[in-house]
Design an enzyme around this catalytic site. Structure first.
Site, PDB file in Angstrom:
ATOM      1  N   GLU A 121      21.583  31.998  26.007  1.00 43.64           N
ATOM      2  CA  GLU A 121      22.750  32.824  26.220  1.00 43.64           C
ATOM      3  C   GLU A 121      23.593  32.529  25.372  1.00 43.64           C
ATOM      4  O   GLU A 121      23.975  31.447  24.958  1.00 43.64           O
ATOM      5  CB  GLU A 121      23.411  32.925  27.781  1.00 43.64           C
ATOM      6  CG  GLU A 121      23.821  31.345  28.133  1.00 43.64           C
ATOM      7  CD  GLU A 121      24.496  31.653  29.576  1.00 43.64           C
ATOM      8  OE1 GLU A 121      23.897  32.469  30.444  1.00 43.64           O
ATOM      9  OE2 GLU A 121      25.364  30.904  29.738  1.00 43.64           O
ATOM     10  N   CYS A 122      24.210  33.474  24.459  1.00 44.79           N
ATOM     11  CA  CYS A 122      25.232  33.354  23.486  1.00 44.79           C
ATOM     12  C   CYS A 122      24.880  32.584  22.637  1.00 44.79           C
ATOM     13  O   CYS A 122      24.066  32.707  21.448  1.00 44.79           O
ATOM     14  CB  CYS A 122      26.566  33.089  24.272  1.00 44.79           C
ATOM     15  SG  CYS A 122      28.109  33.207  23.268  1.00 44.79           S
ATOM     16  N   ALA A 123      25.392  31.273  22.463  1.00 48.47           N
ATOM     17  CA  ALA A 123      24.847  30.140  21.364  1.00 48.47           C
ATOM     18  C   ALA A 123      23.449  30.176  21.107  1.00 48.47           C
ATOM     19  O   ALA A 123      23.014  30.122  20.081  1.00 48.47           O
ATOM     20  CB  ALA A 123      25.597  28.970  21.720  1.00 48.47           C
ATOM     21  N   LEU A 145      21.324  32.615  21.920  1.00 50.27           N
ATOM     22  CA  LEU A 145      20.839  33.787  21.255  1.00 50.27           C
ATOM     23  C   LEU A 145      21.103  33.639  19.742  1.00 50.27           C
ATOM     24  O   LEU A 145      20.060  34.147  19.046  1.00 50.27           O
ATOM     25  CB  LEU A 145      21.773  34.960  21.659  1.00 50.27           C
ATOM     26  CG  LEU A 145      21.617  36.062  20.719  1.00 50.27           C
ATOM     27  CD1 LEU A 145      20.319  36.834  20.891  1.00 50.27           C
ATOM     28  CD2 LEU A 145      22.930  37.077  21.168  1.00 50.27           C
ATOM     29  N   SER A 152      20.556  36.760  25.236  1.00 45.00           N
ATOM     30  CA  SER A 152      21.740  37.588  25.331  1.00 45.00           C
ATOM     31  C   SER A 152      22.950  36.965  25.295  1.00 45.00           C
ATOM     32  O   SER A 152      23.195  35.730  25.508  1.00 45.00           O
ATOM     33  CB  SER A 152      21.577  38.091  26.745  1.00 45.00           C
ATOM     34  OG  SER A 152      22.863  38.891  27.177  1.00 45.00           O
TER      35      SER A 152
END
Length: 453
Positions: free
Chosen positions: A336-338, A340, A430
């Site tokens: 997630e985020c980082a 991704l 994501s």
């Protein structure tokens, strides 16, 4: 259960509530008390400072991500064995999820916890007007018990006297302390807020120590403790990860967990749920470790600041190759985020792991807000149709924003459909940050996917 507790709030962001809350935690811990630290909202960084101040994990209390019904149970879970709990608020006291009234605001959480509130007021550039401000906050919602004020950024003894006289005359809320303007406890910030504790090491330790000494010298800690002890008994049972998930039936999942300065954003409950589902968690640091932990058959890469460490992450080619090998062998991966960004082809021109057909870059635009999302395709983290509540907070973008099988879909504030993220049968990536206490089936599904390899 009687757990002394209080909430530290402010009229707006920037009033100094993180300094005051962290300083209170450090000062009370220095007295020999076991202080349980908590943060309203989704923020990862402030809880790191709280944990440094208390020696216990900083935990989030987010009524949007986890549901209002879980706030008191999560407090009890995090505060097990503690003498008291200190909860730092978010933004202004009555600011919650956009367009949803009080939901997830500091005031909402204070009411759910039936906790007295201490209001941190920036006293700079005002004197008698402070009474009108405090009176307004004290009277706005009669269900919120605003029980004390700590004045911050007070210029002088004379300034403090003026502020105290005004509050005694017109607000009816006791002043618990007055904190002078000082640069001694300044904490460095960058594009997403404070620099995380894990990146500052000795400097962060000194900053937290200075916060504690400043608050101990400026605030009546005995009065604060008396206020915390006035909170009524808690009635809900403590949240228990073992009651939310069951151990997987197959082989024990061994899950590599990215950690260290580049990937320091995680909710403690996520790991606790994976452990309750039977997983063995294997932390590693992608900045330094050149291989995944021995025996790892799954991978979780959470949030953080890979954009700050893009060069170092790129230079660790052996680890990137090991992650590609895990993916090629069908090892389940959740990012997630980082995470991704790390799995993309490139980040700001630096080679990353190359698992996603996308490139990532820093931008000038801040993407921020709560999301109500639905899983659009099956992945090792979520079955198609799974509904979750999450949070976005980043200044990066990927091109494209998602694959032909995106992770999530939701409606924008204007009602337009939006999709993002990447999925395969063994991968979920994501931007959406998720607190798994609000959706424990995610931990159950991921542990089962790793066990079933």
């Amino acid at each position: 259960m009687h757990l002394p507790r209080l909430v530290v709030a402010a009229p707006s962001s920037g009033a100094g509530k993180t300094t005051v809350a962290t300083g209170l935690m450090a000062a009370l811990t220095a007295r020999g008390l076991k202080v349980s630290p908590h943060k309203v909202g989704p923020d990862y960084i402030d809880p790191g400072y709280h944990g440094l101040a208390t020696g216990r994990p900083g935990r989030n209390l987010d009524a949007f991500l986890c549901g209002p019904e879980r706030i008191e149970p999560l407090l009890r879970h995090g505060a097990a064995g503690a003498d008291l709990a200190v909860v730092e608020g978010v933004m202004g006291m009555f600011d919650g999820a956009s367009g949803r009234g009080e939901l997830a605001s500091t005031a909402h959480v204070a009411k759910l916890l039936r906790a007295p509130v201490v209001l941190v007021v920036d006293g700079s550039s005002q004197s008698r007007s402070v009474a009108a401000l405090v009176h307004g906050f004290a009277s706005w919602d009669p269900e919120v018990r605003l029980a004390g004020v700590i004045l911050n950024r007070v210029a002088s003894d004379r300034h403090e006297q003026l502020l105290r006289e005004a509050l005694e005359e017109g607000a009816g809320v006791p002043v618990l302390g007055a904190v002078r303007r000082t640069a001694a406890v300044a904490t460095p910030a960058r594009h997403l807020g404070l620099v995380p504790v894990v990146e500052r090491s000795a400097e962060a330790v000194r900053a937290v120590r200075d916060m504690g000494e400043l608050i101990a010298a400026s605030v009546d800690l005995d009065a604060v403790l008396e206020l915390a002890r006035s909170a009524p008994p808690l009635t809900a049972a403590a949240w228990d990860p073992a009651a939310e998930v069951a151990p997987v039936a197959g082989p024990r999942p061994r899950i590599a967990l990215a950690a260290g300065p580049a990937f320091s954003f995680s909710y403690a409950e996520n790991a606790e749920l994976l452990t309750a589902a039977g997983a063995e968690l294997l932390p590693f640091d992608p900045l330094h470790d050149t291989a995944l932990p021995d025996g790892a058959s799954g991978l979780v890469v959470g949030g953080g600041f890979p954009e700050v460490y893009a060069a170092e992450l790129s230079e660790n080619a052996p680890l990137r190759a090991a992650i590609r090998a895990l993916a090629a062998a069908g090892g389940p991966i959740a990012a997630e985020c980082a995470g991704l960004l790390y799995l993309a082809q490139e980040l700001d021109g630096r080679q990353m792991c190359g698992l996603l057909d996308a490139t990532a870059r820093m931008t000038e635009r801040l993407t921020l807000g709560y999301r109500e999302a639905v899983a659009l395709h099956d992945s090792p983290l979520a079955a198609a149709g799974t509904r979750v509540r999450g949070h976005e907070f980043h200044r990066t973008a990927t091109t494209p924003a998602g694959s032909a099988t995106p992770a999530w879909g939701w409606r924008t504030p204007t009602g337009s459909p939006h999709t993002e993220g990447f999925t395969t049968a063994a991968l979920h990536a994501s931007y959406l940050h998720l607190h798994w206490a609000g959706a424990p089936q995610l931990a159950q599904r991921f542990a089962a996917a790793v066990s079933g390899r």
